[in-house]
Design a protein around this motif. Structure first.
Motif, PDB file in Angstrom:
ATOM      1  N   VAL A  46       0.955  -1.194   0.013  1.00 53.50           N
ATOM      2  CA  VAL A  46      -0.107  -0.327  -0.118  1.00 53.50           C
ATOM      3  C   VAL A  46       0.907   1.541   0.077  1.00 53.50           C
ATOM      4  CG1 VAL A  46      -1.903   1.309   1.240  1.00 53.50           C
ATOM      5  CG2 VAL A  46      -1.987  -1.254   1.227  1.00 53.50           C
ATOM      6  N   LEU A  47       0.814   1.603  -1.010  1.00 56.16           N
ATOM      7  CA  LEU A  47       1.212   3.506  -1.010  1.00 56.16           C
ATOM      8  C   LEU A  47       0.842   4.920  -0.516  1.00 56.16           C
ATOM      9  CD1 LEU A  47       4.204   4.131  -2.548  1.00 56.16           C
ATOM     10  CD2 LEU A  47       2.910   4.992  -4.514  1.00 56.16           C
ATOM     11  N   ASP A  48       1.022   4.904   0.503  1.00 61.68           N
ATOM     12  CA  ASP A  48       0.530   5.903   0.590  1.00 61.68           C
ATOM     13  C   ASP A  48       1.279   7.261   0.288  1.00 61.68           C
ATOM     14  OD1 ASP A  48       0.375   8.875   2.789  1.00 61.68           O
ATOM     15  OD2 ASP A  48      -0.622   7.504   4.117  1.00 61.68           O
ATOM     16  N   VAL A  49       0.286   8.169  -0.541  1.00 62.11           N
ATOM     17  CA  VAL A  49       0.925   9.285  -1.101  1.00 62.11           C
ATOM     18  C   VAL A  49       1.884   9.957  -0.385  1.00 62.11           C
ATOM     19  CG1 VAL A  49       0.052  11.074  -3.162  1.00 62.11           C
ATOM     20  CG2 VAL A  49      -0.951   8.834  -2.777  1.00 62.11           C
ATOM     21  N   GLN A  50       1.319  10.676   0.673  1.00 61.84           N
ATOM     22  CA  GLN A  50       1.659  11.694   1.585  1.00 61.84           C
ATOM     23  C   GLN A  50       3.353  10.936   1.642  1.00 61.84           C
ATOM     24  OE1 GLN A  50       0.973  14.636  -0.194  1.00 61.84           O
ATOM     25  NE2 GLN A  50       1.375  15.153   2.043  1.00 61.84           N
ATOM     26  N   GLU A  51       3.228  10.347   1.863  1.00 60.69           N
ATOM     27  CA  GLU A  51       4.050   9.546   2.904  1.00 60.69           C
ATOM     28  C   GLU A  51       5.330   9.196   1.803  1.00 60.69           C
ATOM     29  OE1 GLU A  51       2.153   7.845   6.777  1.00 60.69           O
ATOM     30  OE2 GLU A  51       3.251   6.422   5.840  1.00 60.69           O
ATOM     31  N   SER A  52       4.992   8.959   0.312  1.00 63.76           N
ATOM     32  CA  SER A  52       6.416   8.318  -0.502  1.00 63.76           C
ATOM     33  C   SER A  52       7.074   9.653  -0.697  1.00 63.76           C
ATOM     34  CB  SER A  52       5.144   7.481  -1.261  1.00 63.76           C
ATOM     35  OG  SER A  52       4.668   8.453  -2.175  1.00 63.76           O
ATOM     36  N   ILE A  53       7.026  11.133  -0.551  1.00 64.22           N
ATOM     37  CA  ILE A  53       7.385  11.707  -1.195  1.00 64.22           C
ATOM     38  C   ILE A  53       8.842  11.579  -1.923  1.00 64.22           C
ATOM     39  CG2 ILE A  53       7.529  14.536  -1.003  1.00 64.22           C
ATOM     40  CD1 ILE A  53       4.951  14.222  -1.679  1.00 64.22           C
ATOM     41  N   SER A  54       9.597  11.169  -1.000  1.00 74.32           N
ATOM     42  CA  SER A  54      10.516  10.972  -1.200  1.00 74.32           C
ATOM     43  C   SER A  54      10.924   9.530  -2.198  1.00 74.32           C
ATOM     44  CB  SER A  54      11.381  10.106  -0.047  1.00 74.32           C
ATOM     45  OG  SER A  54      10.582   8.541   0.166  1.00 74.32           O
ATOM     46  N   LEU A  55      10.499   8.927  -2.498  1.00 71.42           N
ATOM     47  CA  LEU A  55       9.635   8.340  -4.265  1.00 71.42           C
ATOM     48  C   LEU A  55      10.163   9.271  -5.468  1.00 71.42           C
ATOM     49  CD1 LEU A  55       9.988   5.303  -5.286  1.00 71.42           C
ATOM     50  CD2 LEU A  55       7.958   5.398  -5.556  1.00 71.42           C
ATOM     51  N   PHE A  56       9.548  10.767  -5.550  1.00 71.39           N
ATOM     52  CA  PHE A  56       9.071  11.511  -5.830  1.00 71.39           C
ATOM     53  C   PHE A  56      10.242  12.496  -5.970  1.00 71.39           C
ATOM     54  CE2 PHE A  56       5.459   8.974  -7.749  1.00 71.39           C
ATOM     55  CZ  PHE A  56       4.989   8.669  -7.237  1.00 71.39           C
ATOM     56  N   GLN A  57      11.569  12.509  -5.694  1.00 73.81           N
ATOM     57  CA  GLN A  57      11.831  13.361  -5.752  1.00 73.81           C
ATOM     58  C   GLN A  57      14.062  12.859  -5.309  1.00 73.81           C
ATOM     59  OE1 GLN A  57      11.922  14.307  -0.970  1.00 73.81           O
ATOM     60  NE2 GLN A  57      11.158  15.335  -1.902  1.00 73.81           N
ATOM     61  N   ASN A  58      14.640  13.582  -5.365  1.00 76.23           N
ATOM     62  CA  ASN A  58      15.973  13.391  -5.585  1.00 76.23           C
ATOM     63  C   ASN A  58      16.933  14.442  -4.529  1.00 76.23           C
ATOM     64  OD1 ASN A  58      18.811  12.094  -5.898  1.00 76.23           O
ATOM     65  ND2 ASN A  58      18.881  11.249  -7.723  1.00 76.23           N
ATOM     66  N   LYS A  59      16.417  13.522  -3.744  1.00 73.07           N
ATOM     67  CA  LYS A  59      17.504  15.294  -3.067  1.00 73.07           C
ATOM     68  C   LYS A  59      19.330  15.580  -3.819  1.00 73.07           C
ATOM     69  CE  LYS A  59      15.230  15.552   1.310  1.00 73.07           C
ATOM     70  NZ  LYS A  59      14.578  15.007   2.292  1.00 73.07           N
ATOM     71  N   ALA A  60      19.841  14.558  -3.962  1.00 74.35           N
ATOM     72  CA  ALA A  60      21.178  14.486  -4.576  1.00 74.35           C
ATOM     73  C   ALA A  60      21.896  15.416  -5.175  1.00 74.35           C
ATOM     74  CB  ALA A  60      21.648  13.182  -4.844  1.00 74.35           C
ATOM     75  N   ASP A  62      18.835  17.721  -6.155  1.00 75.61           N
ATOM     76  CA  ASP A  62      17.820  18.715  -5.436  1.00 75.61           C
ATOM     77  C   ASP A  62      16.930  18.830  -6.724  1.00 75.61           C
ATOM     78  OD1 ASP A  62      17.928  22.529  -5.256  1.00 75.61           O
ATOM     79  OD2 ASP A  62      17.076  20.854  -4.554  1.00 75.61           O
ATOM     80  N   ARG A  63      16.409  17.896  -6.880  1.00 76.32           N
ATOM     81  CA  ARG A  63      14.839  17.646  -8.120  1.00 76.32           C
ATOM     82  C   ARG A  63      14.283  16.874  -7.099  1.00 76.32           C
ATOM     83  NH1 ARG A  63      18.063  21.345 -10.292  1.00 76.32           N
ATOM     84  NH2 ARG A  63      18.420  21.085 -11.934  1.00 76.32           N
ATOM     85  N   GLN A  64      12.821  17.708  -7.314  1.00 72.65           N
ATOM     86  CA  GLN A  64      11.722  16.961  -7.350  1.00 72.65           C
ATOM     87  C   GLN A  64      10.097  17.119  -8.071  1.00 72.65           C
ATOM     88  OE1 GLN A  64      10.639  17.964  -3.148  1.00 72.65           O
ATOM     89  NE2 GLN A  64       8.652  18.583  -4.109  1.00 72.65           N
ATOM     90  N   LEU A  65       9.925  16.295  -8.448  1.00 67.61           N
ATOM     91  CA  LEU A  65       8.027  15.741  -9.246  1.00 67.61           C
ATOM     92  C   LEU A  65       7.335  17.222  -8.535  1.00 67.61           C
ATOM     93  CD1 LEU A  65       7.781  14.838 -11.459  1.00 67.61           C
ATOM     94  CD2 LEU A  65       7.060  13.095 -10.312  1.00 67.61           C
ATOM     95  N   SER A  66       6.389  17.943  -9.390  1.00 68.95           N
ATOM     96  CA  SER A  66       5.693  18.514  -9.015  1.00 68.95           C
ATOM     97  C   SER A  66       4.423  17.625  -8.881  1.00 68.95           C
ATOM     98  CB  SER A  66       5.319  19.818  -9.930  1.00 68.95           C
ATOM     99  OG  SER A  66       4.660  18.883 -11.119  1.00 68.95           O
ATOM    100  N   THR A  67       3.657  18.654  -7.731  1.00 75.24           N
ATOM    101  CA  THR A  67       2.139  17.942  -7.930  1.00 75.24           C
ATOM    102  C   THR A  67       1.446  17.280  -8.875  1.00 75.24           C
ATOM    103  OG1 THR A  67       2.154  19.196  -5.679  1.00 75.24           O
ATOM    104  CG2 THR A  67       0.195  18.108  -5.846  1.00 75.24           C
ATOM    105  N   GLU A  68       1.657  18.228 -10.273  1.00 77.52           N
ATOM    106  CA  GLU A  68       0.799  17.786 -10.810  1.00 77.52           C
ATOM    107  C   GLU A  68       1.413  16.175 -11.434  1.00 77.52           C
ATOM    108  OE1 GLU A  68       1.102  20.263 -14.265  1.00 77.52           O
ATOM    109  OE2 GLU A  68       0.232  19.038 -15.210  1.00 77.52           O
ATOM    110  N   GLY A  69       3.001  16.673 -11.471  1.00 77.98           N
ATOM    111  CA  GLY A  69       3.898  15.563 -12.270  1.00 77.98           C
ATOM    112  C   GLY A  69       3.634  14.606 -11.374  1.00 77.98           C
ATOM    113  N   ILE A  70       3.395  14.245  -9.863  1.00 83.04           N
ATOM    114  CA  ILE A  70       3.118  13.020  -9.329  1.00 83.04           C
ATOM    115  C   ILE A  70       1.831  12.761  -9.750  1.00 83.04           C
ATOM    116  CG2 ILE A  70       2.775  12.727  -6.758  1.00 83.04           C
ATOM    117  CD1 ILE A  70       4.712  14.203  -5.660  1.00 83.04           C
ATOM    118  N   ASN A  71       0.205  13.454  -9.892  1.00 78.25           N
ATOM    119  CA  ASN A  71      -1.042  12.833  -9.845  1.00 78.25           C
ATOM    120  C   ASN A  71      -0.551  12.931 -11.133  1.00 78.25           C
ATOM    121  OD1 ASN A  71      -1.598  13.905  -8.036  1.00 78.25           O
ATOM    122  ND2 ASN A  71      -2.214  15.915  -8.572  1.00 78.25           N
TER     123      ASN A  71
END
Lengths: 172, 260
Positions: A46-60, A62-71
């Motif tokens: 089960v994926l919790d969208v809020q909690e899985s934010i780290s999957l949609f970003q790469n701190k190394a 410094d990029r992250q997918l926007s909310t629109e992108g995640i949707n």
């Protein structure tokens, strides 16, 4: 074993929804694969969208997918029947790195190998018992288990039973 | 009988000259005969050389190239032979045909990622990796790959070789595996982006002295072709090129069909 991130994960544009539609299609395909592979590797049912934010970003980088992108990624996964929403608010979803039918077959094979046909087995035993610790379905979310068992019911290979407050299944 | 360009040309010349009969013809006949003999000798020597040094040609790319240069200097093109010069010589099926097929496979497999534009360096790495699993390990050089691709060009417009800087540097030579022309402007932008695998309007303006409109137009065309991706999380829009973005030899995620 560490999860192997795909090359796209280090590629900055991967985190920008691409304006070119052909490229966007390839991008979404890569994101779908990443989500499934990641969940498979970490046994996430089960994926919790809020909690899985780290999957949609790469701190190394410094990029992250926007909310629109995640949707868009989640929409795409839904379109390909690779996720199913648990709630109307779309906060959590089941992730089908194996789909319910595949799970059903796997569980049935386990049950028949262990000579469990024609006996009743509780849901607990199937997902948390000592015997199943090495199985892929160990720790499976109950709602997914029910979906899997329902596919077996449809082919008369199992029947879900309630007994004494416990939920169980009989395999045939 | 296979046509020999060198001798064919001489034949033509002879026919022309026979039109102008004169005493001079006799003298020219002798010269012609000498030249024919010489060509025959060259050809025979070449074939003897080839069979004698068959192993060397098979195993050593540098030697192979020298041999081909030798052939070219007397107007012989082993690749044009319909008899399968290379299959007879190397005995392993048409060497260049094999490479050509593998080039197509690699390009097909990587084109979703790089829009059909791959550096010669990456292409060679992937070819070697794929071939390494096959039974016969023949070392292939950049030259071998280029020859194989040129052979492909005969079959259709799909493949072209783009040279960014006119050097032999393998990251400066790109193989384009989808039809369509890369204009001079496109090539300039690729050149500018190669080093870091990205560029921007600002960078192009200063490097190439272009105006905003031209920069944007070319960049948008490269986006449209799937050769560039855009990154909007920087201070200005950055345009990235998967073709130059560190090739991933450690990952096997690009699956090639098993070599037979």
């Amino acid at each position: 074993m560490e999860f192997t991130w795909p090359w796209e994960y280090d590629f900055p544009p991967f985190f920008t929804l691409q304006p070119n539609l052909d490229t966007q299609r390839k991008q979404l395909e890569a994101w779908r694969k990443l989500v499934l592979d990641y969940c498979r590797h970490n046994k996430i049912f089960v994926l919790d969208v809020q909690e899985s934010i780290s999957l949609f970003q790469n701190k190394a980088i410094d990029r992250q997918l926007s909310t629109e992108g995640i949707n868009q990624v989640l929409e795409s996964l839904l379109e390909y029947n690779q996720i199913e929403w648990c709630d109307k608010a779309k906060k959590q979803c089941l992730v089908y790195w194996k789909n319910p039918q595949e799970w059903g077959n796997l569980i049935y094979r386990y049950a028949s190998d262990k000579g469990m046909t024609n006996t009743v087995c509780t849901f607990y035993e199937l997902t948390a018992g000592d015997d199943v610790q090495n199985e892929e379905f160990a720790g499976m979310d109950q709602s997914l288990l029910v979906k899997a068992l329902k596919t077996l019911e449809a082919t008369n290979k199992a029947e879900i039973i309630m007994f004494g407050g416990n939920e169980g299944v009989k395999f045939f | 009988m296979r046509k020999r360009p060198g001798i064919g040309a001489i034949h033509k010349q002879r026919v022309e000259q026979e039109r102008f009969r004169g005493k001079a013809t006799e003298l020219q006949d002798n010269v012609f005969e000498q030249m024919t003999n010489q060509m025959e000798k060259f050809r025979t020597n070449l074939e003897t050389f080839a069979s004698k040094h068959r192993n060397e040609i098979k195993k050593n790319p540098a030697f192979r190239k020298q041999f081909q240069d030798m052939c070219a200097s007397i107007g012989v093109d082993p690749l044009a032979s319909s008899k399968g010069f290379w299959s007879e010589l190397l005995g392993v099926g048409d060497f260049y045909y094999e490479i050509a097929v593998q080039v197509i496979e690699v390009c097909l497999a990587t084109s979703p990622r790089n829009g059909g534009l791959i550096t010669l360096g990456e292409l060679r790495q992937r070819l070697i990796k794929a071939r390494g699993k096959a039974q016969h390990h023949q070392e292939i050089s950049n030259d071998d790959i280029i020859r194989a691709i040129k052979k492909l060009k005969v079959l259709g417009p799909g493949f072209s070789i783009v040279s960014l800087k006119g050097t032999q540097d393998t990251s400066d030579i790109l193989i384009r595996s989808i039809p369509g022309e890369l204009s001079a402007d496109h090539t300039e932008v690729l050149k500018a982006a190669e080093a870091q695998s990205f560029t921007s309007v600002k960078a192009l303006k200063s490097t190439l002295n272009w105006d905003d409109v031209r920069c944007l137009q070319i960049l948008n065309e490269l986006l449209r072709d799937g050769v560039a991706w855009v990154d909007e999380q920087s201070s200005e829009k950055m345009y990235w090129f998967p073709s130059f973005f560190k090739p991933l030899m450690s990952e096997d995620e690009i699956a090639l069909p098993p070599p037979n």
